[in-house]
Design a protein around this motif. Sequence first.
Motif, PDB file in Angstrom:
ATOM      1  N   VAL A 287       0.860  -1.180   0.000  1.00  0.00           N
ATOM      2  CA  VAL A 287       0.000   0.000   0.000  1.00  0.00           C
ATOM      3  C   VAL A 287       0.895   1.228   0.000  1.00  0.00           C
ATOM      4  O   VAL A 287       1.891   1.289   0.720  1.00  0.00           O
ATOM      5  N   ASP A 288       0.547   2.212  -0.834  1.00  0.00           N
ATOM      6  CA  ASP A 288       1.291   3.466  -0.884  1.00  0.00           C
ATOM      7  C   ASP A 288       0.283   4.614  -0.918  1.00  0.00           C
ATOM      8  O   ASP A 288      -0.898   4.416  -1.168  1.00  0.00           O
ATOM      9  N   VAL A 289       0.761   5.810  -0.648  1.00  0.00           N
ATOM     10  CA  VAL A 289      -0.051   7.021  -0.757  1.00  0.00           C
ATOM     11  C   VAL A 289       0.335   7.673  -2.079  1.00  0.00           C
ATOM     12  O   VAL A 289       1.516   7.895  -2.345  1.00  0.00           O
ATOM     13  N   ALA A 290      -0.670   7.944  -2.909  1.00  0.00           N
ATOM     14  CA  ALA A 290      -0.405   8.502  -4.229  1.00  0.00           C
ATOM     15  C   ALA A 290      -1.398   9.613  -4.540  1.00  0.00           C
ATOM     16  O   ALA A 290      -2.380   9.804  -3.818  1.00  0.00           O
ATOM     17  N   TYR A 291      -1.124  10.330  -5.620  1.00  0.00           N
ATOM     18  CA  TYR A 291      -2.028  11.378  -6.103  1.00  0.00           C
ATOM     19  C   TYR A 291      -1.876  11.488  -7.608  1.00  0.00           C
ATOM     20  O   TYR A 291      -0.853  11.094  -8.172  1.00  0.00           O
ATOM     21  N   TRP A 292      -2.904  12.015  -8.274  1.00  0.00           N
ATOM     22  CA  TRP A 292      -2.863  12.240  -9.717  1.00  0.00           C
ATOM     23  C   TRP A 292      -2.229  13.591  -9.974  1.00  0.00           C
ATOM     24  O   TRP A 292      -2.649  14.609  -9.429  1.00  0.00           O
ATOM     25  N   SER A 293      -1.201  13.606 -10.805  1.00  0.00           N
ATOM     26  CA  SER A 293      -0.550  14.858 -11.181  1.00  0.00           C
ATOM     27  C   SER A 293      -0.931  15.198 -12.615  1.00  0.00           C
ATOM     28  O   SER A 293      -0.908  14.331 -13.496  1.00  0.00           O
ATOM     29  N   HIS A 294      -1.270  16.440 -12.837  1.00  0.00           N
ATOM     30  CA  HIS A 294      -1.605  16.882 -14.193  1.00  0.00           C
ATOM     31  C   HIS A 294      -0.360  17.217 -14.994  1.00  0.00           C
ATOM     32  O   HIS A 294      -0.446  17.701 -16.110  1.00  0.00           O
ATOM     33  N   GLY A 295       0.800  16.947 -14.427  1.00  0.00           N
ATOM     34  CA  GLY A 295       2.062  17.178 -15.126  1.00  0.00           C
ATOM     35  C   GLY A 295       2.648  18.533 -14.785  1.00  0.00           C
ATOM     36  O   GLY A 295       1.952  19.456 -14.379  1.00  0.00           O
ATOM     37  N   ASP A 296       3.942  18.607 -14.917  1.00  0.00           N
ATOM     38  CA  ASP A 296       4.678  19.845 -14.669  1.00  0.00           C
ATOM     39  C   ASP A 296       5.990  19.776 -15.432  1.00  0.00           C
ATOM     40  O   ASP A 296       6.175  18.907 -16.272  1.00  0.00           O
ATOM     41  N   ARG A 297       6.908  20.650 -15.128  1.00  0.00           N
ATOM     42  CA  ARG A 297       8.162  20.667 -15.881  1.00  0.00           C
ATOM     43  C   ARG A 297       9.046  19.462 -15.588  1.00  0.00           C
ATOM     44  O   ARG A 297      10.004  19.206 -16.297  1.00  0.00           O
ATOM     45  N   PHE A 298       8.727  18.694 -14.549  1.00  0.00           N
ATOM     46  CA  PHE A 298       9.533  17.541 -14.191  1.00  0.00           C
ATOM     47  C   PHE A 298       9.031  16.247 -14.819  1.00  0.00           C
ATOM     48  O   PHE A 298       9.780  15.310 -15.022  1.00  0.00           O
ATOM     49  N   SER A 299       7.739  16.158 -15.099  1.00  0.00           N
ATOM     50  CA  SER A 299       7.179  14.922 -15.621  1.00  0.00           C
ATOM     51  C   SER A 299       5.772  15.180 -16.168  1.00  0.00           C
ATOM     52  O   SER A 299       5.168  16.208 -15.881  1.00  0.00           O
ATOM     53  N   GLY A 300       5.262  14.192 -16.888  1.00  0.00           N
ATOM     54  CA  GLY A 300       3.936  14.308 -17.472  1.00  0.00           C
ATOM     55  C   GLY A 300       2.827  13.904 -16.526  1.00  0.00           C
ATOM     56  O   GLY A 300       3.051  13.609 -15.358  1.00  0.00           O
ATOM     57  N   GLU A 301       1.627  13.862 -17.074  1.00  0.00           N
ATOM     58  CA  GLU A 301       0.432  13.508 -16.319  1.00  0.00           C
ATOM     59  C   GLU A 301       0.490  12.046 -15.877  1.00  0.00           C
ATOM     60  O   GLU A 301       0.959  11.185 -16.606  1.00  0.00           O
TER      61      GLU A 301
ATOM     62  N   SER B 254       7.125  11.876  -3.615  1.00  0.00           N
ATOM     63  CA  SER B 254       7.926  12.341  -4.741  1.00  0.00           C
ATOM     64  C   SER B 254       8.390  13.769  -4.491  1.00  0.00           C
ATOM     65  O   SER B 254       7.737  14.535  -3.794  1.00  0.00           O
ATOM     66  N   ALA B 255       9.516  14.087  -5.072  1.00  0.00           N
ATOM     67  CA  ALA B 255      10.067  15.436  -4.960  1.00  0.00           C
ATOM     68  C   ALA B 255      10.626  15.829  -6.325  1.00  0.00           C
ATOM     69  O   ALA B 255      10.996  14.950  -7.115  1.00  0.00           O
ATOM     70  N   PRO B 256      10.704  17.122  -6.616  1.00  0.00           N
ATOM     71  CA  PRO B 256      11.294  17.530  -7.893  1.00  0.00           C
ATOM     72  C   PRO B 256      12.674  16.890  -8.076  1.00  0.00           C
ATOM     73  O   PRO B 256      13.496  16.878  -7.172  1.00  0.00           O
ATOM     74  N   GLY B 257      12.888  16.306  -9.236  1.00  0.00           N
ATOM     75  CA  GLY B 257      14.155  15.650  -9.508  1.00  0.00           C
ATOM     76  C   GLY B 257      14.186  14.197  -9.054  1.00  0.00           C
ATOM     77  O   GLY B 257      15.096  13.459  -9.405  1.00  0.00           O
TER      78      GLY B 257
END
Length: 101
Positions: free
Chosen positions: A34-48, A55-58
Amino acid sequence: MDEPERWRQMPSAPKDGSRILVTVRSSEQGPAEVDVAYWSHGDRFSGEGWRASDSAPGCIIEYAEPELKCWMPMPSANFGRAAAPSPWQGDDAQQLDGSGI
């Protein structure tokens, strides 16, 4: 989210950036967990896509759709005394959210 302690199918998971619990499928890298996650709409570090909440930038931990078996809402703040939920161990989708009959 009326029944917070029930695993649900991933297509019904919220994609609004809120944190949820997910069952990560077992693989050659280890057993289901089991992990804690979230949906990311993407940013300069990665896509959706799905990201681990630590997670952290980089250093982004992303999950491909097939890696995640099911989800449930985060427990309430008084979760402290109860044990954390175990990963979903049953058969796939037919058993999540009912049998579909």
